[in-house]
Design an enzyme around this catalytic site. Structure first.
Site, mmCIF file in Angstrom:
data_model
loop_
_atom_site.group_PDB
_atom_site.id
_atom_site.type_symbol
_atom_site.label_atom_id
_atom_site.label_comp_id
_atom_site.label_asym_id
_atom_site.label_seq_id
_atom_site.Cartn_x
_atom_site.Cartn_y
_atom_site.Cartn_z
ATOM 1 N N ARG A 268 3.175 -7.718 1.274
ATOM 2 C CA ARG A 268 3.805 -7.596 -0.048
ATOM 3 C C ARG A 268 5.056 -8.454 -0.189
ATOM 4 O O ARG A 268 5.578 -8.611 -1.294
ATOM 5 C CB ARG A 268 4.145 -6.140 -0.343
ATOM 6 C CG ARG A 268 5.361 -5.610 0.385
ATOM 7 C CD ARG A 268 5.669 -4.181 -0.037
ATOM 8 N NE ARG A 268 7.068 -3.860 0.238
ATOM 9 C CZ ARG A 268 7.655 -2.728 -0.127
ATOM 10 N NH1 ARG A 268 6.974 -1.816 -0.790
ATOM 11 N NH2 ARG A 268 8.922 -2.507 0.145
ATOM 12 N N GLY B 53 5.683 3.610 -12.008
ATOM 13 C CA GLY B 53 6.990 4.241 -12.186
ATOM 14 C C GLY B 53 7.881 3.459 -13.122
ATOM 15 O O GLY B 53 8.602 4.026 -13.950
ATOM 16 N N ASP C 200 -1.530 -2.774 -5.482
ATOM 17 C CA ASP C 200 -2.641 -1.813 -5.421
ATOM 18 C C ASP C 200 -3.660 -2.028 -6.536
ATOM 19 O O ASP C 200 -4.755 -1.468 -6.496
ATOM 20 C CB ASP C 200 -2.110 -0.377 -5.512
ATOM 21 C CG ASP C 200 -1.382 0.053 -4.255
ATOM 22 O OD1 ASP C 200 -1.423 -0.696 -3.260
ATOM 23 O OD2 ASP C 200 -0.760 1.132 -4.263
ATOM 24 N N ARG D 296 -2.294 3.695 -2.233
ATOM 25 C CA ARG D 296 -1.999 5.134 -2.269
ATOM 26 C C ARG D 296 -3.128 5.924 -2.930
ATOM 27 O O ARG D 296 -3.556 6.963 -2.441
ATOM 28 C CB ARG D 296 -0.704 5.400 -3.037
ATOM 29 C CG ARG D 296 0.548 4.881 -2.384
ATOM 30 C CD ARG D 296 1.766 5.256 -3.217
ATOM 31 N NE ARG D 296 1.858 6.707 -3.374
ATOM 32 C CZ ARG D 296 2.475 7.509 -2.514
ATOM 33 N NH1 ARG D 296 3.051 7.012 -1.454
ATOM 34 N NH2 ARG D 296 2.516 8.816 -2.724
ATOM 35 N N GLY E 15 8.601 -1.404 -5.466
ATOM 36 C CA GLY E 15 8.387 -2.157 -4.241
ATOM 37 C C GLY E 15 8.195 -3.638 -4.506
ATOM 38 O O GLY E 15 7.873 -4.053 -5.614
ATOM 39 N N GLY F 205 5.555 -1.445 -11.591
ATOM 40 C CA GLY F 205 4.313 -0.685 -11.588
ATOM 41 C C GLY F 205 4.391 0.579 -12.417
ATOM 42 O O GLY F 205 5.156 0.671 -13.391
ATOM 43 N N TYR G 101 4.189 -4.221 5.050
ATOM 44 C CA TYR G 101 5.307 -4.929 4.428
ATOM 45 C C TYR G 101 5.133 -6.434 4.490
ATOM 46 O O TYR G 101 5.744 -7.163 3.703
ATOM 47 C CB TYR G 101 6.620 -4.490 5.072
ATOM 48 C CG TYR G 101 6.955 -3.052 4.749
ATOM 49 C CD1 TYR G 101 7.435 -2.712 3.490
ATOM 50 C CD2 TYR G 101 6.733 -2.041 5.677
ATOM 51 C CE1 TYR G 101 7.711 -1.396 3.168
ATOM 52 C CE2 TYR G 101 7.003 -0.717 5.363
ATOM 53 C CZ TYR G 101 7.493 -0.391 4.106
ATOM 54 O OH TYR G 101 7.742 0.912 3.784
ATOM 55 N N ILE G 102 4.297 -6.910 5.415
ATOM 56 C CA ILE G 102 4.043 -8.344 5.497
ATOM 57 C C ILE G 102 3.279 -8.822 4.273
ATOM 58 O O ILE G 102 3.596 -9.859 3.687
ATOM 59 C CB ILE G 102 3.257 -8.682 6.781
ATOM 60 C CG1 ILE G 102 4.114 -8.382 8.016
ATOM 61 C CG2 ILE G 102 2.818 -10.143 6.789
ATOM 62 C CD1 ILE G 102 3.380 -8.531 9.325
ATOM 63 N N ARG H 291 14.249 1.781 -6.296
ATOM 64 C CA ARG H 291 13.358 2.844 -6.771
ATOM 65 C C ARG H 291 14.211 3.978 -7.345
ATOM 66 O O ARG H 291 15.409 4.055 -7.109
ATOM 67 C CB ARG H 291 12.502 3.381 -5.626
ATOM 68 C CG ARG H 291 11.499 2.375 -5.077
ATOM 69 C CD ARG H 291 10.601 3.050 -4.035
ATOM 70 N NE ARG H 291 9.671 2.124 -3.405
ATOM 71 C CZ ARG H 291 8.482 1.804 -3.892
ATOM 72 N NH1 ARG H 291 8.089 2.332 -5.047
ATOM 73 N NH2 ARG H 291 7.694 0.977 -3.258
#
Length: 431
Positions: free
Chosen positions: A353, A170, A199, A244, A77, A168, A350-351, A143
């Site tokens: 990030r 992943g 996060d 998350r 992301g 991150g 979404y704003i 992704r």
């Protein structure tokens, strides 16, 4: 915990970086810094204490800069500051080490796979000079897993000697697979991760870039929720923020705002119905104060949605929408109690990030980028650049992906401060 960093071999080339001070190879950062008694720290330091290798430029390097092609990839992301990291890597490679061929692989790990036909972009100081002004990433992202063999084929095709992977959890797992394939082939390609997640949940990394910008921007939504709550009888403002597994964004936004009354995070269980549960406590406040502001992290309250094995493209379990669920539950509860309320719901996910990094994050990104380059030039691989006790470190990928960092309420001064700021009970479960 094995914190040893892998090297391809002895560093024999004098660094052209021309720094006045270099980090000694033996320089370490102590893992544990707080001890309850004198006997504790004496025992710890005298019994093979755990250390991280300190990041920084080495006087001698492994790769000859004239023979280096470097690659950069951004995955997962979006996050404030990615462009700052790209810029920092390019500037350090070019100006301090004299590396002239730097390739940006578009669309994440897809850019390392031939079948997607994403052509690499030549990066240089001129075309990255001002990219920090923009949000997102000039390389774009994606992704999902890609075949490690296909990715290493692409690296070998372009003669890449060091790859910088910005992402991150992943992404770092992908780094591990790339490293395994490189090892299997017996090649020497340094792979260095730069931890990216708003996060702030990378294991043994004190903070990640984008986090400061994200919760600062989230405050705007929180303040709007406060205005809406105060502007109507029995007004309730609900803000859902990212997080998350970890509530760091939610807690920091609540602390910075000082107008939040309840902060719900994944690490702290709560019930909605019953005496002592959240809605019962919220009712008491509404009857007394006539308004309330609530922050809920996206991973909080997932027990209300039951078990699911459905996953997204990054392999994460899909979450139920706790924000909408909480809003509807609040409305239904007060309707059943025959109490009129005005509930306003805001989701700025979404704003927060996709904006450019704030000054603090932008500076931090530069440090991460420079230290990533120093590690790569010294022939180090299979690591992520971290920060621990305010010192930049080399962290083995295995440790970084071992588990996620979470807020620990039972011994966290951050959570204790949050409780004092909001006034919420430490536990909101039904009696």
């Amino acid at each position: 915990m094995n914190t040893e960093i892998r090297n391809f071999g002895p560093c024999k080339i004098e660094s052209p970086a021309a720094y006045e001070y270099y980090t000694p190879d033996e320089s370490k950062v102590v893992f544990k810094t707080v001890f309850e008694t004198e006997d504790n720290w004496k025992e710890y330091l005298g019994s093979g204490a755990e250390f991280f290798e300190q990041a920084g430029p080495r006087k001698k390097i492994y790769f000859d800069p004239k023979e280096v092609t470097a690659g950069i990839v951004t995955c997962g992301g979006l996050c404030p500051g990615i462009n700052d990291v790209i810029r920092g890597i390019v500037m350090e490679l070019n100006y301090r080490y004299g590396v002239k061929r730097i390739l940006g692989f578009p669309y994440g790990y897809q850019g390392l796979v031939k079948k997607f036909d994403h052509k690499p972009i030549e990066l240089n100081p001129e075309n990255v000079a001002h990219i920090g002004r923009d949000g997102g990433t000039i390389l774009a992202s994606s992704r999902g897993n890609q075949n490690a063999s296909d990715m290493v084929d692409r690296l070998s095709l372009y003669g890449v000697k060091m790859l910088f992977c910005i992402g991150g959890d992943g992404t770092l797992r992908g780094v591990k697979e790339i490293v395994k394939e490189i090892d299997r082939r017996g090649e020497e390609i340094s792979v260095v991760g730069v931890p990216k997640t708003i996060d702030n949940d990378i294991n043994y990394v004190q903070k990640t870039f984008g986090f400061s910008t994200a919760f600062s921007k989230a405050m705007e939504a929180v303040e709007c929720a406060h205005v809406e709550a105060k502007g109507a009888p029995n007004g309730i403002g609900v803000v859902k923020l990212m997080g998350r597994h970890s509530g760091f964004i939610a807690v920091n936004a609540a602390l910075a705002s000082q107008n939040v009354n309840y902060c719900l995070i994944p690490e702290v269980d709560f019930d909605l119905h019953g005496k002592g549960a959240f809605l019962d406590i919220l009712k008491e406040r509404i009857l007394k104060r006539k308004h309330a502001v609530i922050i809920v992290a996206e991973g909080a309250g997932q027990k209300f949605f039951g078990k699911t094995e459905e996953r997204d493209a990054s392999g994460n379990l899909k979450l139920g929408d706790i924000g909408v669920y909480l809003k509807n539950s609040i409305q239904d509860f007060f309707k059943s109690e025959k109490i009129e309320t005005n509930v306003k719901y805001i989701d700025p996910s979404y704003i927060i990030r996709s904006i450019p990094a704030n000054p603090e994050d932008s500076i931090f990104c530069g440090f991460l980028a420079q230290n990533a380059v120093h590690a790569g030039m010294a022939g180090k691989t299979d690591l992520v650049i971290g920060i621990w006790n305010n010192v930049f470190t080399h962290l083995p990928i295995d440790i970084a992906i071992q588990e996620r960092k979470v807020l620990q309420p039972t011994r966290s001064t951050l959570w204790r401060t949050l409780l004092a700021s909001t006034g919420q009970p430490a536990h909101m479960v039904a009696e």
